[in-house]
Structures are given as structure tokens and as C-alpha cells.
Design an enzyme around this catalytic site. Structure first.
Site, PDB file in Angstrom:
ATOM      1  CE  LYS A  53      10.880   8.654  12.754  1.00 24.94           C
ATOM      2  NZ  LYS A  53      10.030   8.438  11.570  1.00 24.94           N
ATOM      3  CD  GLN A  97      10.362   6.590   8.250  1.00 27.80           C
ATOM      4  OE1 GLN A  97       9.995   6.601   9.416  1.00 27.80           O
ATOM      5  NE2 GLN A  97      10.816   7.669   7.647  1.00 27.80           N
ATOM      6  CG  ASP A 120       4.042   9.177  11.445  1.00 28.74           C
ATOM      7  OD1 ASP A 120       4.880   9.958  11.920  1.00 28.74           O
ATOM      8  OD2 ASP A 120       4.335   8.181  10.760  1.00 28.74           O
TER       9      ASP A 120
HETATM   10  N1  GUN Z   1       9.098  10.018   6.198  1.00 29.53           N
HETATM   11  C1  GUN Z   1       9.616  11.267   6.366  1.00 29.53           C
HETATM   12  N2  GUN Z   1       9.145  11.830   7.500  1.00 29.53           N
HETATM   13  C2  GUN Z   1       8.322  10.921   8.058  1.00 29.53           C
HETATM   14  C3  GUN Z   1       7.549  10.933   9.252  1.00 29.53           C
HETATM   15  O1  GUN Z   1       7.501  11.902  10.027  1.00 29.53           O
HETATM   16  N3  GUN Z   1       6.832   9.798   9.478  1.00 29.53           N
HETATM   17  C4  GUN Z   1       6.843   8.733   8.631  1.00 29.53           C
HETATM   18  N4  GUN Z   1       6.080   7.686   8.939  1.00 29.53           N
HETATM   19  N5  GUN Z   1       7.550   8.708   7.516  1.00 29.53           N
HETATM   20  C5  GUN Z   1       8.277   9.794   7.243  1.00 29.53           C
END
Ligand code: GUN
Length: 285
Positions: A53, A97, A120
Site C-alpha cells: 500500500k 491493518q 477502509d
Molecule cells: N486485512 C485484510 N484485508 C484488510 C483490509 O482491507 N484492510 C485492513 N485494514 N486490514 C485488512
């Protein structure tokens, strides 16, 4: 042979559009969008996702900040970090995350995120807004899947869609979006999960099948209707290799289109996050 729904190709196209919008912001004297990510601990998959990211941000001209906390961080300390991001006017949006280490209450963490910076889309306010069709941040994976469908012009209106998996991050919001009155919605949706009976009977009727189970090769040709469009959300590491939830080789001659793993939905999730971050920065002007 099936059409391959390449997340790679679609992501390049969407990232170019995002890049152009960032350049326009800069030309107009505005800031580059700024995304922050909180990573707790050293889970290899989470570290890889977050670093991906951060790389994406650089590629499209966003600023990014990575906050890396130890896996024994106390919940209060994590919440303090979140509050600092909430009040930091330099940050447009941020993610925490997931998964978080045992002992940290994920619900409390999500509730402490400012919904206006929740790129998110996991805060209950944003999920509620999504369910009501109000402007919001759509969770990145379902958002990325909608963008993939858009890129390949896959018709969803009036189709039977079956979503397998009811996670808060993917399956549940995906089922709401596909059944909503939106472009690339208006499908008749069944949300299947681990307690579903006769799963194969349901999936055999699916014009569009979204596999978000988290079990490698769970879906094979016995689950598939001829000509179905299959979106594979699974990213399962088996003996060092990434596999989807769908047994690609088993279904490839039956389906009309399928997203590969790797090179499919994972890259589009990252595009979804970039789109939300751009939206957050436009919203703060
Ligand atoms: N863990 C797996 N997918 C995601 C996501 O899209 N966002 C976050 N914050 N954690 C994740």
C-alpha cells in the site's frame, strides 16, 4: 477459454486516472492526498500488504506514513496513536491493518477511528451509510471488485450472484453492494457461509460467484454453472505459493470469466484504498 479478469491491467488503468487527479490537485495548489497505515506486529502477510500500500501511494503521487507498533502494544497506546491521526490535519485517511494481536479488542479500535478518515470503510457509521446507499467509504476489497467488474463491463443487473463467505471486510459488504440499486449492483444475491446447506445447489445457479472463504481450492468445477463469472478473493499461502479459493484449472473451461490469484482481486483492493484516500482528501478541501 475464459476471459481473465486481470487485476493487473485494471489496476494500471485506475491508477493512471488517480495519478491524473493527484496532478490536478497539485496544479490547483492543493495538497497531495496523505494516507497513513498502522501496522501492529510483524505478521508477514500484513507487513507485505502494508508495504504494498505504501508503494502504491508513491506510484500515484500520494504521501504516506507508516506507523509500526510492537505486537505487545497495549490497547490504550494503540488508541492514542489513532487519536493522534484523528486530530492530525496533515492526514487525509488511515487504516489499521487487521488482524490485530490477541488481547486487542478490534471493535473498540474500529470505533475509535474518525469515520471521515476511515478509508477502509470499517467503522459502523460508514458500513451503515453504505447499507443505506449514502456517500461513504466502501470497504476496499468489495470496492476493488466493483471496479474490476466495471473495467471488464460485466453486467450484474438481474443476475443471480452468490457470495460465499460472510466476513465484515469482504462477503457481507459485497452482498449488500451487489444487491443495491447502483451501477454494477441490482443483482439477486445469496450470501452463503459455513452453515449454509446445499452450497453446491446454490452456486450451480450463480451467474456471478464471489469466493471469499479463505480455503484454498474450496471451489471446483462441481460448484460452477456453465458460463459463470467467478471472482476469487482468496489469498492462501500453501507451501510458499499463493492460491485462491477457486481451483482455477478445474473451472477454467466452464466459466466465461475468472479473476486469477495472484494478479486479480488483491491488486484491486489496493486500488479501492487509493480511491477512498483520494475521496477523503477531496472531501477535506
Ligand atoms: N486485512 C485484510 N484485508 C484488510 C483490509 O482491507 N484492510 C485492513 N485494514 N486490514 C485488512
Amino acid at each position: 477459454m475464459a476471459l481473465i479478469l486481470s487485476g493487473r491491467d485494471a489496476a494500471v488503468s485506475f491508477k493512471n486516472k488517480i495519478k491524473a487527479k493527484v496532478q490536478k490537485r497539485i496544479d490547483d495548489g492543493k495538497n497531495a492526498p496523505h494516507l497513513a497505515a498502522i501496522l501492529v506486529g510483524d505478521n508477514p502477510a500484513s507487513s507485505a500488504y502494508v508495504r504494498g500500500k505504501v508503494r502504491d501511494c508513491k506510484e500515484v503521487g500520494f504521501k504516506s506514513t507508516l506507523i509500526h507498533l510492537k505486537d505487545d502494544v497495549r490497547e490504550e497506546e494503540l488508541i492514542q496513536n489513532i487519536q493522534r491521526l484523528n486530530s492530525n490535519t496533515e492526514i487525509d485517511g488511515y487504516i489499521v491493518q487487521l488482524p490485530l494481536p490477541d488481547g486487542i479488542n478490534e471493535k473498540e479500535i474500529l470505533l475509535s477511528i474518525d469515520p471521515m478518515k476511515d478509508v477502509d470503510g470499517f467503522h459502523p457509521e460508514n458500513l451503515g451509510r453504505m447499507a443505506l446507499g449514502l456517500e461513504t467509504f466502501i470497504p476496499a476489497t468489495p470496492y476493488g471488485i466493483l471496479l474490476l467488474l466495471e473495467y471488464y463491463g460485466i453486467e450484474t443487473t438481474g443476475k443471480n450472484a452468490v457470495v460465499v463467505g460472510r466476513s465484515h471486510i469482504v462477503g457481507s459488504p459485497m452482498s449488500i453492494l451487489l444487491s443495491s440499486n447502483i451501477e454494477f449492483g441490482n443483482a439477486t444475491v445469496t450470501l452463503a457461509h459455513s452453515r449454509t446447506k446445499n452450497l453446491k445447489e446454490l452456486t450451480k445457479n450463480a451467474d456471478i460467484l464471489i469466493a471469499a472463504v479463505g480455503k484454498h481450492f474450496f471451489i471446483d468445477k462441481n460448484f460452477i454453472k456453465d458460463g459463470a463469472v467467478v471472482i476469487d478473493v482468496g489469498i492462501n499461502r500453501v507451501s510458499g505459493k499463493l492460491h485462491g479459493d477457486v481451483d482455477f484449472d478445474s473451472v477454467k473451461n466452464i466459466v466465461s470469466a475468472i479473476s486469477p490469484v495472484p494478479g486479480g482481486v488483491g491488486l484491486m483492493t489496493r486500488v479501492g484504498l487509493l480511491m477512498n484516500t483520494l475521496q477523503a482528501s477531496d472531501g477535506r478541501d
